[in-house]
Scaffold this active site. Structure first.
Site, PDB file in Angstrom:
ATOM      1  CG  ASP A 186     -11.769   3.914 -47.301  1.00 55.37           C
ATOM      2  OD1 ASP A 186     -12.385   3.288 -48.356  1.00 55.37           O
ATOM      3  OD2 ASP A 186     -11.055   3.271 -46.626  1.00 55.37           O
ATOM      4  CG  HIS A 243     -10.073   6.211 -42.247  1.00 56.35           C
ATOM      5  ND1 HIS A 243     -10.730   5.447 -41.596  1.00 56.35           N
ATOM      6  CD2 HIS A 243     -10.374   5.420 -44.286  1.00 56.35           C
ATOM      7  CE1 HIS A 243     -10.591   4.193 -42.333  1.00 56.35           C
ATOM      8  NE2 HIS A 243     -10.119   4.558 -43.232  1.00 56.35           N
ATOM      9  CG  ASP A 290     -13.635   1.962 -43.981  1.00 54.82           C
ATOM     10  OD1 ASP A 290     -13.819   0.211 -43.826  1.00 54.82           O
ATOM     11  OD2 ASP A 290     -11.885   1.805 -44.645  1.00 54.82           O
ATOM     12  CG  ASP A 326     -12.166   3.370 -36.447  1.00 58.92           C
ATOM     13  OD1 ASP A 326     -12.103   3.735 -35.761  1.00 58.92           O
ATOM     14  OD2 ASP A 326     -12.292   2.400 -36.997  1.00 58.92           O
ATOM     15  NE  ARG A 327      -5.664   3.774 -40.057  1.00 60.02           N
ATOM     16  CZ  ARG A 327      -6.059   2.688 -40.706  1.00 60.02           C
ATOM     17  NH1 ARG A 327      -6.804   2.278 -41.858  1.00 60.02           N
ATOM     18  NH2 ARG A 327      -5.856   1.762 -40.526  1.00 60.02           N
ATOM     19  CG  ASN A 361     -11.612  -2.392 -43.415  1.00 57.94           C
ATOM     20  OD1 ASN A 361     -11.583  -1.929 -44.129  1.00 57.94           O
ATOM     21  ND2 ASN A 361     -10.795  -2.736 -42.436  1.00 57.94           N
ATOM     22  CG  HIS A 362     -11.564   1.299 -40.553  1.00 58.30           C
ATOM     23  ND1 HIS A 362     -11.128   1.195 -39.076  1.00 58.30           N
ATOM     24  CD2 HIS A 362     -10.626   0.724 -41.309  1.00 58.30           C
ATOM     25  CE1 HIS A 362      -9.639   0.852 -39.469  1.00 58.30           C
ATOM     26  NE2 HIS A 362      -9.272   0.699 -41.054  1.00 58.30           N
ATOM     27  CG  HIS A 392     -15.004  -1.516 -47.277  1.00 64.01           C
ATOM     28  ND1 HIS A 392     -14.909   0.093 -47.412  1.00 64.01           N
ATOM     29  CD2 HIS A 392     -13.879  -1.557 -47.326  1.00 64.01           C
ATOM     30  CE1 HIS A 392     -13.559   0.528 -47.349  1.00 64.01           C
ATOM     31  NE2 HIS A 392     -13.091  -0.726 -46.482  1.00 64.01           N
ATOM     32  NE  ARG A 452      -6.732  -4.234 -47.048  1.00 56.92           N
ATOM     33  CZ  ARG A 452      -6.499  -2.910 -47.046  1.00 56.92           C
ATOM     34  NH1 ARG A 452      -6.482  -2.984 -45.140  1.00 56.92           N
ATOM     35  NH2 ARG A 452      -6.534  -2.393 -47.827  1.00 56.92           N
ATOM     36  CG  HIS A 459      -9.889  -2.064 -48.148  1.00 59.37           C
ATOM     37  ND1 HIS A 459     -10.160  -2.495 -46.644  1.00 59.37           N
ATOM     38  CD2 HIS A 459      -9.380  -3.656 -48.184  1.00 59.37           C
ATOM     39  CE1 HIS A 459      -9.950  -3.120 -46.455  1.00 59.37           C
ATOM     40  NE2 HIS A 459      -9.609  -4.696 -47.426  1.00 59.37           N
TER      41      HIS A 459
END
Length: 461
Positions: free
Chosen positions: A205, A207, A234, A237-238, A266-267, A315, A365, A392
């Site tokens: 990730d 991000h 990923d 995002d964020r 997943n993002h 991922h 989660r 992840h």
């Protein structure tokens, strides 16, 4: 044997050390508190703990609040709305709770709106887009992009991004559309070998942490014909620079389609992008069409990469059924299902996590499930693999070898969200298929807040 007092003091000391190190995952394990679980993104555990607290004390307002926070984070906005309403009813003078309730009501309405307009044959955002007629103004101070990607254009792009500049929207469209076509034609599980004169770097990730990605490239080298890269989802995002990272990775994919690989995370999905910032960033820096084009390209991305028949890189993780094999992944038609949904093979590939206990367990989660070392061992043995490599999850050292070395997590966003004191890591794999782990630290970046829709009170970015 330690006394109860000594055990309590040790318990307290471990918790204080974890808090001081911003090691939220360890803090969650030590204290098992809803707040620590939320910090470590163990939203399923946070919901379970808050529910137990509410059962013991139905008037425990903080438990309703934290459960609502966790529900919002895993996109169960209706459940979150119910709990926020309870908080406001039980604490009518809490202004913050009222604000959170209003935010949640907006999210619920937004989700329902998008569900209402979703149709199977929705036209592409590229429809009616005439790139040939789009004119790049003479005062545009960047390199020009013609029909093919060039190293010169990427070099100029990097400098623009470092200096807070954007690409012309024509070039943004060109890059996304070119890469969408390339990845659409790739297999759901890309299968690649590492040539004798090359090496592959696997990254986890990132991000939207563009400046940390630049540090990774500075330390390890930029992609070349002999230096392959695989980004394991990923990348958006964020963080505050998700569009920059997405465009950079796509530019490299266009330039070197046979030696640069991107797995979906997943993002790279609509529902996460609407809540965790990427949609807002696309609209603020470019426009709504840019987000829609990215969305279409994300759904075309491969879900896994098989490296030298030895390592399956995906991922999330493994499956709820031991019968799943590499052939099942090969046969999965990802183009029939744009978004992963709440169940099925695609969801599990993007969302599951390892656990230390044997067997399978509920997801910390609140989405997917967890798999133990015996599950990993059987999968690797049944498919002739040395290990699976996944991402992840934050790891404080940037990576972790679990399940007797057969489950490897790599995470490439150091000082994640500016709130966790973790290192980043990447894995180099040569033609001998030996794994070399490298760690790196975060670097300074401009003080620009991410465009996240989730409240910063319970998620630092």
């Amino acid at each position: 044997m330690a006394s109860a007092k000594e055990r309590a003091q040790a318990f307290k000391d471990d918790g204080n050390k974890a808090f001081a190190a911003h090691d939220w995952a360890l803090l969650a394990r030590v204290t098992n508190s809803e707040k620590a679980n939320i910090k470590s993104e163990a939203y399923g555990y946070a919901i379970a703990d808050a529910t137990k607290a509410i059962e013991l004390d139905p008037n425990f307002v903080k438990a309703y609040y934290r459960r609502a926070v966790a529900y919002t984070a895993i996109l169960k906005s209706r459940d979150a709305l119910r709990d926020f309403k309870t908080v406001v009813r039980k604490a009518p003078n809490d202004k913050d709770a009222k604000l959170k309730l209003a935010e949640c009501e907006k999210i619920v309405k937004r989700v329902e709106f998008f569900r209402a307009i979703e149709v199977g044959d929705e036209p592409s955002a590229a429809e009616g887009l005439d790139l040939d007629s789009m004119v790049v103004d003479e005062d545009y101070d960047g390199a020009r992009l013609e029909k093919e990607m060039t190293t010169e254009f990427i070099t100029d792009m990097l400098e623009r991004f470092k200096n807070g500049k954007k690409l012309h929207k024509k070039y943004v469209y060109q890059i996304i559309l070119a890469v969408k076509k390339i990845v659409y034609d790739e297999a759901t599980m890309v299968e690649m070998e590492i040539p004798d004169d090359a090496q592959l770097t696997v990254c986890g990730d990132t991000h939207g942490q563009f400046f940390d990605l630049m540090e990774l490239f500075r330390l390890n080298g930029f992609p070349t014909e002999k230096h392959y890269y695989l980004f394991n989802g990923d990348f958006v995002d964020r963080g505050s620079w998700s569009t920059e990272i997405a465009l950079l990775l796509y530019a490299y994919k266009w330039l070197r389609p046979a030696s640069f690989f991107i797995n979906r995370g997943n993002h790279e999905t609509d529902d996460m992008n609407r809540v965790y910032g990427f949609e807002g960033e696309c609209k603020a820096k470019y426009n709504d069409r840019t987000f829609k084009l990215f969305s279409e390209s994300f759904s075309a991305l491969p879900l896994a990469t098989l490296v030298g028949k030895k390592y399956l890189v995906l991922h999330g993780g493994l499956f709820s059924d031991d019968k799943i094999t590499l052939d099942d992944i090969r046969k999965l038609n990802r183009h029939n299902q744009r978004q992963p949904g709440q169940a099925g093979l695609m969801m599990e590939m993007l969302w599951t996590d390892p656990q230390t206990e044997p067997g399978r367990g509920p997801s910390k989660r609140g989405v997917g499930m967890q798999f133990g070392p015996d599950v990993t061992k059987r999968f690797c043995e049944n498919n002739g693999l040395d290990a699976i490599i996944r991402s992840h999850e934050v790891r404080m050292e940037g990576y972790e070898e679990e399940h007797d070395g057969k489950c490897i997590t790599v995470f490439s966003a150091p000082k994640y969200c500016d709130s966790t004191e973790n290192k980043g890591a990447y894995i180099n794999i040569g033609p001998d298929y030996k794994l070399e782990f490298h760690k790196f630290d975060a670097v300074p970046h401009p003080n620009i807040k991410p465009m996240v829709r989730i409240s910063p009170e319970y998620h630092q970015c």
